[in-house]
Enzyme design. Structure first.
Site, PDB file in Angstrom:
ATOM      1  N   ASP A 115       0.860  -1.181   0.000  1.00  0.00           N
ATOM      2  CA  ASP A 115       0.000   0.000   0.000  1.00  0.00           C
ATOM      3  C   ASP A 115       0.898   1.234   0.000  1.00  0.00           C
ATOM      4  OD1 ASP A 115      -3.271   0.291   0.968  1.00  0.00           O
ATOM      5  OD2 ASP A 115      -2.022   2.103   0.982  1.00  0.00           O
ATOM      6  N   PHE A 167     -17.197  -9.651  -3.727  1.00  0.00           N
ATOM      7  CA  PHE A 167     -18.575  -9.479  -3.255  1.00  0.00           C
ATOM      8  C   PHE A 167     -18.677  -9.451  -1.729  1.00  0.00           C
ATOM      9  CE2 PHE A 167     -18.639 -11.501  -7.401  1.00  0.00           C
ATOM     10  CZ  PHE A 167     -19.509 -10.681  -8.098  1.00  0.00           C
ATOM     11  N   ARG A 179     -19.012  -8.605   2.191  1.00  0.00           N
ATOM     12  CA  ARG A 179     -19.788  -7.615   2.953  1.00  0.00           C
ATOM     13  C   ARG A 179     -18.978  -7.221   4.172  1.00  0.00           C
ATOM     14  NH1 ARG A 179     -24.218 -11.751   4.493  1.00  0.00           N
ATOM     15  NH2 ARG A 179     -22.286 -12.912   4.623  1.00  0.00           N
ATOM     16  N   LYS A 227     -20.681  -7.175 -10.945  1.00  0.00           N
ATOM     17  CA  LYS A 227     -20.491  -6.544  -9.632  1.00  0.00           C
ATOM     18  C   LYS A 227     -21.418  -5.332  -9.452  1.00  0.00           C
ATOM     19  CE  LYS A 227     -18.977  -5.145  -5.772  1.00  0.00           C
ATOM     20  NZ  LYS A 227     -19.361  -5.814  -4.539  1.00  0.00           N
ATOM     21  N   PHE A 234     -32.856  -7.652   2.496  1.00  0.00           N
ATOM     22  CA  PHE A 234     -32.733  -6.295   1.962  1.00  0.00           C
ATOM     23  C   PHE A 234     -34.096  -5.632   1.768  1.00  0.00           C
ATOM     24  CE2 PHE A 234     -28.363  -4.876   0.831  1.00  0.00           C
ATOM     25  CZ  PHE A 234     -27.733  -5.828   1.607  1.00  0.00           C
ATOM     26  N   LEU A 235     -35.100  -6.095   2.528  1.00  0.00           N
ATOM     27  CA  LEU A 235     -36.407  -5.451   2.495  1.00  0.00           C
ATOM     28  C   LEU A 235     -36.721  -4.864   3.863  1.00  0.00           C
ATOM     29  CD1 LEU A 235     -38.745  -7.709   0.315  1.00  0.00           C
ATOM     30  CD2 LEU A 235     -37.735  -5.506  -0.259  1.00  0.00           C
ATOM     31  N   GLY A 289     -25.699   3.162   3.054  1.00  0.00           N
ATOM     32  CA  GLY A 289     -24.538   4.049   2.978  1.00  0.00           C
ATOM     33  C   GLY A 289     -23.308   3.199   2.766  1.00  0.00           C
ATOM     34  N   CYS A 345     -19.445   1.519  -0.655  1.00  0.00           N
ATOM     35  CA  CYS A 345     -19.716   0.807  -1.913  1.00  0.00           C
ATOM     36  C   CYS A 345     -21.029   1.196  -2.576  1.00  0.00           C
ATOM     37  CB  CYS A 345     -19.672  -0.695  -1.670  1.00  0.00           C
ATOM     38  SG  CYS A 345     -18.007  -1.282  -1.313  1.00  0.00           S
ATOM     39  N   LYS A 348     -21.648   4.970  -3.969  1.00  0.00           N
ATOM     40  CA  LYS A 348     -20.763   5.403  -5.064  1.00  0.00           C
ATOM     41  C   LYS A 348     -20.862   4.447  -6.254  1.00  0.00           C
ATOM     42  CE  LYS A 348     -16.861   2.599  -4.324  1.00  0.00           C
ATOM     43  NZ  LYS A 348     -16.320   1.668  -5.295  1.00  0.00           N
TER      44      LYS A 348
HETATM   45  N1  LIG Z   1     -15.115  -2.403   1.331  1.00  0.00           N
HETATM   46  C1  LIG Z   1     -15.920  -3.320   0.812  1.00  0.00           C
HETATM   47  O1  LIG Z   1     -16.801  -3.867   1.476  1.00  0.00           O
HETATM   48  C2  LIG Z   1     -15.776  -3.726  -0.642  1.00  0.00           C
HETATM   49  C3  LIG Z   1     -16.462  -4.859  -1.110  1.00  0.00           C
HETATM   50  C4  LIG Z   1     -16.353  -5.215  -2.448  1.00  0.00           C
HETATM   51  C5  LIG Z   1     -15.623  -4.417  -3.307  1.00  0.00           C
HETATM   52  N2  LIG Z   1     -14.988  -3.303  -2.839  1.00  0.00           N
HETATM   53  C6  LIG Z   1     -14.206  -2.495  -3.779  1.00  0.00           C
HETATM   54  O2  LIG Z   1     -12.843  -2.694  -3.469  1.00  0.00           O
HETATM   55  C7  LIG Z   1     -12.101  -1.515  -3.723  1.00  0.00           C
HETATM   56  C8  LIG Z   1     -11.363  -1.110  -2.466  1.00  0.00           C
HETATM   57  O3  LIG Z   1     -12.321  -0.790  -1.481  1.00  0.00           O
HETATM   58  P1  LIG Z   1     -11.914  -0.556   0.041  1.00  0.00           P
HETATM   59  O4  LIG Z   1     -13.174  -0.416   0.797  1.00  0.00           O
HETATM   60  O5  LIG Z   1     -10.925  -1.571   0.445  1.00  0.00           O
HETATM   61  O6  LIG Z   1     -11.177   0.879  -0.081  1.00  0.00           O
HETATM   62  P2  LIG Z   1     -10.152   1.537   0.946  1.00  0.00           P
HETATM   63  O7  LIG Z   1     -10.195   2.988   0.660  1.00  0.00           O
HETATM   64  O8  LIG Z   1     -10.412   1.028   2.322  1.00  0.00           O
HETATM   65  O9  LIG Z   1      -8.733   0.953   0.497  1.00  0.00           O
HETATM   66  C9  LIG Z   1      -8.079   1.308  -0.677  1.00  0.00           C
HETATM   67  C10 LIG Z   1      -6.570   1.204  -0.389  1.00  0.00           C
HETATM   68  O10 LIG Z   1      -5.850   1.382  -1.626  1.00  0.00           O
HETATM   69  C11 LIG Z   1      -4.644   2.061  -1.291  1.00  0.00           C
HETATM   70  N3  LIG Z   1      -4.047   2.632  -2.505  1.00  0.00           N
HETATM   71  C12 LIG Z   1      -4.433   3.710  -3.224  1.00  0.00           C
HETATM   72  N4  LIG Z   1      -3.616   3.902  -4.265  1.00  0.00           N
HETATM   73  C13 LIG Z   1      -2.683   2.922  -4.226  1.00  0.00           C
HETATM   74  C14 LIG Z   1      -1.568   2.572  -5.046  1.00  0.00           C
HETATM   75  N5  LIG Z   1      -1.275   3.288  -6.126  1.00  0.00           N
HETATM   76  N6  LIG Z   1      -0.839   1.502  -4.701  1.00  0.00           N
HETATM   77  C15 LIG Z   1      -1.124   0.772  -3.600  1.00  0.00           C
HETATM   78  N7  LIG Z   1      -2.178   1.050  -2.783  1.00  0.00           N
HETATM   79  C16 LIG Z   1      -2.948   2.109  -3.092  1.00  0.00           C
HETATM   80  C17 LIG Z   1      -5.100   3.105  -0.294  1.00  0.00           C
HETATM   81  O11 LIG Z   1      -4.015   3.655   0.429  1.00  0.00           O
HETATM   82  C18 LIG Z   1      -6.062   2.288   0.563  1.00  0.00           C
HETATM   83  O12 LIG Z   1      -5.411   1.686   1.657  1.00  0.00           O
HETATM   84  C19 LIG Z   1     -13.116  -0.496  -4.220  1.00  0.00           C
HETATM   85  O13 LIG Z   1     -13.150  -0.521  -5.618  1.00  0.00           O
HETATM   86  C20 LIG Z   1     -14.409  -0.997  -3.647  1.00  0.00           C
HETATM   87  O14 LIG Z   1     -15.531  -0.558  -4.385  1.00  0.00           O
HETATM   88  C21 LIG Z   1     -15.034  -2.962  -1.531  1.00  0.00           C
END
Ligand SMILES: NC(=O)c1ccc[n+]([C@@H]2O[C@H](COP(=O)([O-])OP(=O)(O)OC[C@H]3O[C@@H](n4cnc5c(N)ncnc54)[C@H](O)[C@@H]3O)[C@@H](O)[C@H]2O)c1
Length: 439
Positions: free
Chosen positions: A30, A151, A153, A210, A255-256, A263, A266, A269
């Site tokens: 990261d 997917f 949660r 997705k 989900f009903l 919020g 995910c 946005k």
């Molecule tokens: N959170 C969920 O429940 C969930 C579920 C399914 C899908 N997703 C998808 O997964 C993706 C990540 O979601 P999240 O909730 O983990 O986001 P998050 O913001 O918690 O994590 C994203 C991470 O990416 C890192 N990052 C950014 N640029 C980077 C780079 N160039 N190199 C390395 N690391 C980098 C950030 O520092 C951060 O730690 C999104 O597209 C989201 O829609 C999330």
């Protein structure tokens, strides 16, 4: 196998630890040095049930490490791309700059190293994977992209990663795609051995699976919330209604649950980004539908503020409100686009004094910046309140004994923003109970 996970947020950190738990040697990468230092020390940057234990176990067994250096990814059989795709600051579209930056730096690190698979897990607008695949080939001709949406949660992230209900591969055409699928099959071997359904398709379908899944879930919530308005207007009960229609397995009960809406990082946005992309592709009807789902959802927040004003106002200036819950849902400290915080902030805007409590301490961090006073207990949040709002469905709130609050509050008005409380119990304790779409 050797695995790298790029982006160690809610998705990536859990994915990295889960892949290590499956027996792989995993490095999590990261750009956020603070996050990497925490994770390396076995400390979790966010609350997720079971994650802290799993992280420490895999670190102790030496199968998991973390780095800020993309060079650490070189040599892995599979690189999982898990960076954020938030809403753009100036539009409803997805901000893809993190995905592109991560792919650029991975591509530069890989160069023409031996064949490897890059598996995209972030949620992206349709068309992104094909563009990323072409870009990857320019720097790393031996790397093959698979789109492998996630997917999970929040609140169930560890279980959902180790025991997903399905696996989707969006593959490059021909033998190259099949080869990459075979490599991913090896990574997921213990999961596939349980006969987890696997769908192999093209990039575009995988991306759309997705966002379509999230849109459908959002639609169910906004559907029942729109019905709840009619229930409120007529004296009908949306809980009974949802139970009755949900018996039909074409509809289903999940989900009903009417409430203050969805919020998190995910659903909101993702439907906005999908609406934007659909409109670009001539899918105006879908864009309109998604826009309406979003409007209904946001409307639940303003409707709840109006309900408070009807019950203890109309002027809220100087009125004290106790809010229970700040996270967007229980069992997480994630407050991204949290309806609970949005309602608390809107009440402050109307002049109310708002105190808030959440069992996940980190969920209270944004409160002060919104003019909301964070507190350390239910009693502190509701003390002297004219109204109590239960806005996140934590077990601690569902199990509350309403009688125990009677001596603390100034007015026994409770708004159950999640239709999660036992209305009869609260009424029996002398409370004026208000659910969403329930009498
Ligand atoms: N959170 C969920 O429940 C969930 C579920 C399914 C899908 N997703 C998808 O997964 C993706 C990540 O979601 P999240 O909730 O983990 O986001 P998050 O913001 O918690 O994590 C994203 C991470 O990416 C890192 N990052 C950014 N640029 C980077 C780079 N160039 N190199 C390395 N690391 C980098 C950030 O520092 C951060 O730690 C999104 O597209 C989201 O829609 C999330």
């Amino acid at each position: 196998m050797r695995v790298s996970v790029i982006g160690c947020g809610y998705l990536g950190a859990v994915h990295a630890a889960s892949m290590a738990q499956l027996g792989h040697n995993v490095v999590g990468i990261d750009v956020d040095a603070k996050k990497i230092a925490l994770l390396s020390a076995g400390k979790t940057p966010f609350y997720e049930p079971g994650f802290a234990e799993l992280l420490r176990e895999c670190l102790a067994e030496g199968r998991l490490s973390f780095s800020t250096d993309m060079a650490a990814a070189v040599g892995a059989d599979v690189h999982f791309l898990c960076v954020g795709t938030p809403q753009s600051a100036d539009s409803l579209a997805a901000d893809l700059r993190y995905v592109h930056a991560a792919m650029d730096s991975l591509g530069a690190a890989l160069g023409d190293s031996p064949p490897t698979v890059v598996a995209g897990k972030s949620t992206v607008p349709v068309g992104t994977a094909r563009a990323l695949a072409e870009k990857l080939k320019l720097t790393s001709p031996n790397a093959t992209l698979v789109w492998n949406p996630e997917f999970l949660r929040e609140g169930f992230a560890v279980k959902d990663t180790i025991q997903p209900d399905r696996i989707v591969y969006g593959l490059a055409p021909g033998g190259e795609g099949q080869w990459a699928a075979g490599v991913l099959d090896q990574v997921y071997a213990p999961i596939l051995a349980r006969e987890t359904p696997k769908i192999e398709t093209d990039y575009e379908t995988a991306e759309l699976v997705k966002v379509s899944a999230n849109s459908f879930l959002a639609m169910k919530i906004s559907f029942i919330n729109a019905i709840a308005r009619v229930c409120d207007a007529t004296g009908a009960n949306v809980k009974d209604l949802a139970g009755a229609i949900g018996i039909d397995d074409r509809i289903g009960k999940k989900f009903l649950r009417a409430g203050i809406g969805f919020g998190g990082g995910c659903l909101p946005k993702d439907i906005r980004a999908f609406a934007t992309r659909a409109a670009q592709l001539g899918g105006e009807d879908l864009a309109e539908l998604l826009g309406q789902i979003d409007r209904i959802n946001l409307g639940q927040r303003s409707w709840t503020v109006e309900l408070v004003s009807r019950l203890v106002g109309p002027d809220l200036a100087g009125k004290t409100v106790g809010v229970l819950g700040a996270a967007f849902k229980p069992d997480t400290d994630d407050t991204r686009d949290s309806p609970a915080l949005a309602i608390a902030a809107a009440l402050v805007q109307r002049g109310a004094i708002v105190r808030i409590y959440d069992p996940a301490e980190a969920a209270l961090l944004p409160a002060a910046g919104l003019g909301v006073e964070p507190t350390g207990s239910v009693a502190a949040a509701v003390g002297g309140a004219q109204a109590v709002l239960v806005l996140t469905e934590w077990a601690e709130f569902k199990e509350l004994d309403p009688a125990s609050l009677n001596g603390l509050v100034e007015g026994r008005t409770v708004i159950d923003g999640r239709n999660a409380l036992d209305a009869q119990r609260w009424r029996a304790a002398g409370w004026d109970y208000h659910g969403i779409g329930t009498r």
